[in-house]
Design an enzyme around this catalytic site. Structure first.
Site, short mmCIF file in Angstrom:
data_model
loop_
_atom_site.label_atom_id
_atom_site.label_comp_id
_atom_site.label_asym_id
_atom_site.label_seq_id
_atom_site.Cartn_x
_atom_site.Cartn_y
_atom_site.Cartn_z
N HIS A 118 -15.29 -53.30 49.71
CA HIS A 118 -15.77 -52.89 51.04
C HIS A 118 -14.62 -52.36 51.91
O HIS A 118 -14.78 -51.37 52.61
CB HIS A 118 -16.47 -54.06 51.75
N ASP A 131 -20.36 -49.41 47.56
CA ASP A 131 -19.55 -50.02 46.51
C ASP A 131 -18.93 -48.97 45.60
O ASP A 131 -17.75 -49.05 45.23
CB ASP A 131 -20.40 -50.97 45.67
N HIS A 175 -19.82 -52.44 39.57
CA HIS A 175 -18.37 -52.30 39.68
C HIS A 175 -17.72 -52.02 38.33
O HIS A 175 -16.87 -51.12 38.22
CB HIS A 175 -17.77 -53.59 40.26
N HIS A 209 -26.00 -49.60 49.94
CA HIS A 209 -24.86 -50.48 49.69
C HIS A 209 -24.26 -50.21 48.32
O HIS A 209 -23.03 -50.28 48.16
CB HIS A 209 -25.26 -51.95 49.80
#
Length: 307
Positions: A78, A240, A263, A236
């Site tokens: 973030h 990311d 991720h 969101h």
């Protein structure tokens, strides 16, 4: 030209997974410094950890980087998204423990403070990573991520969840002209109530609350106040992805597509980009190219009021 933040700014909060208090400070840095983290609690050994794709020690729930001595910093995605989304190329980030505080679960608090401090131009040109040919990686359950040539940075993201409160969502954004600040920065991390229970049983998400994450259970949004956007979840995931792409070490000129990606898959994609012959080249940005980079045109008044 390359940039840095005008003056230092600090943030205090709770670590998402350990539940412990955490403090992080963004300091200005010189041209060619890049983004580095420094663990202020490390008294012996090397406290510096590079924010770089080849320093990632993959975990499924966050992005963690680690230096050669085993010193790590977790949940950096973030704050990295905030820096790249505000057009900051150089910074030293000090953190007093192994995890960056989660704040409200989005990047908005970081963005607001960075833009309030101001951005300073430095005496060196911006170099960018130009994607020359497509690279693609695949994960479990049909997940995949892809980088292809593009004029600026474009993100196309799709998610699919069984919970009706999320369901299937897709969003496409060109990341230039301050779009990160307007469209993505206030979107919070999200999870299913069943996943929260499972993580806590494993000693994780101990700092997670209804105030720093969107929690859903089937068709119901459990977090007070509901959603900030009807498609907050996919926004969101794009946030990311931007933070994880920032670990390339320079702005990326290309088109990123992700389907149920996380991720680890985005980091796998960077590994594929940098190890595939002829897949990229470094370019010095002229004014026209630089105008398409994330952060250009971002300003404080465009942060959504809800954040």
């Amino acid at each position: 030209m390359q940039t840095t933040i005008k003056s230092s700014v600090s943030f205090s909060g709770v670590s998402l997974h350990s539940g412990r208090p955490a403090r992080v400070t963004i300091h200005p840095a010189s041209a060619e410094h890049g983004i580095w983290f420094r663990r202020t609690d490390i008294r012996v050994g090397d406290p510096l950890v590079p924010a770089r794709w080849d320093a990632v020690n993959q975990t499924p729930l966050c992005t963690r980087i680690e230096n050669a001595r085993g010193v790590s910093v977790s949940t950096i995605e973030h704050i990295m998204a905030a820096l790249v989304g505000c057009g900051v190329h150089n910074a030293l980030i000090e953190v007093d423990g192994p995890e960056v505080p989660i704040m409200d679960g989005s990047a908005a608090i970081f963005v607001r403070a960075i833009l309030a401090r101001g951005i300073v131009r430095l005496n060196a040109p911006v170099r960018a990573i130009e994607v020359l040919k497509p690279v693609e990686v695949h994960g479990a359950d049909g997940a995949w991520a892809r980088l292809a040539p593009g004029r600026g940075l474009r993100i196309d993201f799709r998610i699919e969840f069984e919970d009706g409160a999320i369901g299937a969502q897709r969003k496409v954004l060109n990341m230039g002209n301050g779009s990160f600040v307007r469209e993505l920065c206030d979107s919070r991390t999200f999870c299913r109530q069943a996943d929260v229970d499972a993580m806590r049983a494993q000693g994780l998400a101990l700092g997670g609350t209804m105030e720093n994450a969107v929690v859903v259970d089937g068709d119901e949004v459990l977090s007070p106040g509901g959603l900030r956007h009807a498609d907050e979840a996919v926004r969101h995931k794009m946030l990311d992805a931007l933070g994880d792409l920032a670990l390339a070490g320079a702005p990326v000129l290309g088109s990123y597509s992700g389907h149920k990606a996380g991720h680890a898959l985005t980091n796998d994609l960077l590994h594929a980009l940098f190890t595939t012959p002829g897949a990229f080249r470094m370019v010095v940005c002229d004014a026209e190219t630089a105008s398409h980079l994330p952060g250009v045109g971002a300003h404080l008044g465009e942060i959504p009021a809800v954040a």
